[in-house]
Scaffold this active site. Structure first.
Site, short mmCIF file in Angstrom:
data_model
loop_
_atom_site.label_atom_id
_atom_site.label_comp_id
_atom_site.label_asym_id
_atom_site.label_seq_id
_atom_site.Cartn_x
_atom_site.Cartn_y
_atom_site.Cartn_z
N CYS A 1 33.10 -25.41 -13.57
CA CYS A 1 32.02 -24.49 -13.57
C CYS A 1 31.88 -23.88 -12.18
CB CYS A 1 30.77 -25.14 -13.89
SG CYS A 1 29.56 -23.71 -14.62
N HIS B 1 31.98 -27.25 -19.04
CA HIS B 1 31.80 -28.45 -18.59
C HIS B 1 32.30 -29.54 -19.88
CE1 HIS B 1 28.74 -27.86 -15.58
NE2 HIS B 1 28.40 -26.56 -16.32
N GLU C 1 33.09 -32.74 -19.13
CA GLU C 1 32.44 -33.88 -18.86
C GLU C 1 31.41 -34.28 -20.00
OE1 GLU C 1 32.09 -31.25 -17.02
OE2 GLU C 1 30.15 -31.29 -16.16
N1 GLN Z 1 26.10 -21.48 -10.37
C1 GLN Z 1 27.01 -20.99 -11.09
C2 GLN Z 1 26.67 -20.17 -12.44
O1 GLN Z 1 25.41 -20.10 -12.75
C3 GLN Z 1 27.63 -22.34 -11.73
C4 GLN Z 1 26.66 -23.15 -12.60
C5 GLN Z 1 27.40 -24.54 -12.87
O2 GLN Z 1 28.26 -25.13 -12.02
N2 GLN Z 1 26.93 -25.29 -13.72
O3 GLN Z 1 27.47 -19.34 -12.86
#
Ligand code: GLN
Length: 532
Positions: A380, A506, A508
């Protein structure tokens, strides 16, 4: 259909979530269909807006609910897919009741905690059971008995015990401290905690006593007699080498058999088949060599990257390696220090996150890993940092950034998604939950997954800016995963490297004990090659 309630007393952080998940696993291994839900007494609608320092990681379900991290334990232990229905907060209960009141559904009545709030809690407690998909619904109540905000939940349990005689079981988890100066284990806090529960009209059927050391049988018998609980329903839970041993500990102590007996079922009718679980534990125990993995992030707190840690640990186990996972604070990473801070690791995970703090260190780490061909997984925000670093140092766009960090950047290689631009509310408005992704045949990511069509969970507002796609691909960073409906770039990789992959989603959230996630598995395999 039976309802099992799990409450806690004395102190929090006793591991109610792990005990609930372990019980679910044991019941599953006897062939029962089980789900687990968590009721959190705080007033936030969901934990999505909470700082990780408050409640650890925010876990995301496949249907896009931001939930408590205990749901991660539930999924990892049982393989079930939780949903929005599996995590309810006081905030959501009140929101539902207030919306109904505004619609006029209560026909002029005064809305009160009892019966309106408790009825709404009961409705939610029964909802999953009413689908007919389960034999057992385990309901964990967050916090400890005696907290003001838990009271409506305990009252709802009291009423349900009355409404559904014979179909409910109450498990109360407490703590037995060892007083060093006196050299004694003390059961008084447990007695008080049970008395507190009893004063609310709830008599626990089973007590699970958490303790750092073994309790003599006489003490367990004493607790049983003081608390009106059968002796075989006082279950000891001593500290285990890892959370994954807890189901076995609970089995040895007879938690599952006590539950079945209290439900009027004969434990001898079924036997727990835990072969695959035992195989997992056996592999963990026998893995002697280790891989060292750095988690580059800004939250110096075990629980902040819970699912990532567990996913790496599952992946290492199935690679017959031990994962030594160390947090590296990105706020301290500088050009001068990065080699010292990262060179001892076999691989690096650049962690998710929000906001400015610690991002410069993540960019430095991404550059170091890319230039030294260190296997790297960016998740992310971590993927976004890999992209920005590549833009700055390979594409030569020195002012490239994300519009999250620099709204004025001329090279917004990471940009806010179109459908996010006009939102005014923060809670629950990100791109959340499962989305499809098509992987490019022949890519490293496709090989890792062993398939081309995947579904992964998201939680972000920003995305790879597709206007730059051709420039990145020409310069060597390939966009190898794409959402089939929107064309959004979900996976990038540098194929000339050993393992350099960034994912917008994600992974995970979907690694489980019995089904390690293929991307983590492949990542650890690459590290293993360098560790050997
Ligand atoms: N801050 C980033 C976004 O909103 C990544 C979010 C995250 O890592 N879950 O796109």
């Amino acid at each position: 259909m039976k309802y099992i309630f799990v409450t806690g007393g004395v102190v929090s952080s006793l591991g109610k979530g792990i005990i609930s998940a372990s019980l679910a696993r044991l019941l599953q291994s006897r062939g029962y269909r089980v789900t687990i839900q968590k009721f959190d007494p705080y007033i936030n609608i969901d934990p999505g807006t909470l700082n990780p320092y408050e409640h650890g990681e925010c876990y995301v379900t496949i249907d896009g609910q931001e939930t408590d991290l205990d749901l991660g334990h539930y999924e990892r232990f049982t393989g079930i897919r939780t949903t929005r229905a599996n995590n309810i907060t006081t905030g959501r209960i009140y929101q539902n009741v207030i919306e109904r009141e505004r619609r006029g559904d209560y026909l002029g009545h005064t809305i009160q905690v009892i019966p309106h709030i408790t009825d709404e809690i009961k409705r939610n407690m029964l909802a999953l059971g009413r689908t007919g998909e389960f034999d057992f619904v385990i309901t964990e109540i967050g916090g400890t008995v005696g907290d003001i905000e838990s009271q409506p939940f305990v009252e709802a349990i009291r009423q349900l015990r009355w409404d559904l005689p014979g179909d409910t079981v109450c498990i109360h988890l407490t703590y037995v401290p060892f007083i060093k100066a006196a050299g004694e284990l003390k059961t008084k806090p447990t007695q008080h905690s049970v008395a507190e529960l009893q004063s609310k009209g709830v008599q626990p059927d089973i007590l699970v006593l958490r303790a750092e050391r073994d309790l003599p049988a006489a003490l367990l018998a004493k607790v049983a007699s003081f608390c009106n609980v059968d002796r075989e329903c006082v279950v000891l839970s001593v500290d285990m080498p890892s959370i994954y041993e807890v189901p076995l500990g609970m089995q040895q102590q007879g938690l599952d058999t006590a539950v079945l007996r209290k439900c009027g079922m004969n434990p001898a009718d079924t036997t727990a088949k835990l072969n695959d679980w035992l195989d997992f534990l056996h592999r963990r125990e026998h893995a002697t060599r280790e891989v060292r993995i750095a988690l580059v992030g800004k939250y110096d707190l075990q629980d902040a990257y819970k699912s990532i840690r567990e996913s790496l640990s599952h992946a290492a186990t199935y690679n017959d390696f031990r994962a030594r996972i160390e947090f590296v604070n990105s706020e301290h990473i500088t050009e001068e220090r990065v080699a010292d801070m990262l060179s001892a690791f076999d691989g690096v995970v650049i962690c998710p996150g929000f906001g400015q703090r610690g991002i410069e260190g993540k960019l430095v780490a991404a550059r170091y890993c890319r230039e030294h061909d260190v296997p790297t997984l960016g998740i992310c925000l971590g993927m976004q940092m890999m992209v920005i670093e590549y833009a700055r140092n390979v594409l030569g766009l020195s002012d490239a950034s994300s519009s999250e960090m620099d709204a004025q950047t001329p090279h917004n290689v990471i940009d806010m998604m179109a459908d996010q631009k006009n939102l005014t509310q923060l809670g629950g408005t990100m791109r959340l939950g499962g989305y499809e992704c098509e992987l490019k045949p022949g890519s490293h990511a496709a090989k890792a997954y062993g398939e081309l069509h995947i579904v992964e969970r998201h939680r972000h507002r920003y995305e790879f800016n597709s206007q730059y796609r051709a420039a990145f691909e020409e310069a060597g960073m390939q966009c190898v995963g794409e959402n089939p409906q929107t064309g959004l770039v979900e996976v990038v990789e540098v194929p000339s490297h050993r393992w350099y992959i960034g994912v917008q989603y994600h992974p995970e959230y979907s690694s489980t004990v019995l089904r390690p996630h293929p991307l983590f598995y492949d990542f650890v395999s690459a590290l293993k090659a360098s560790a050997e």
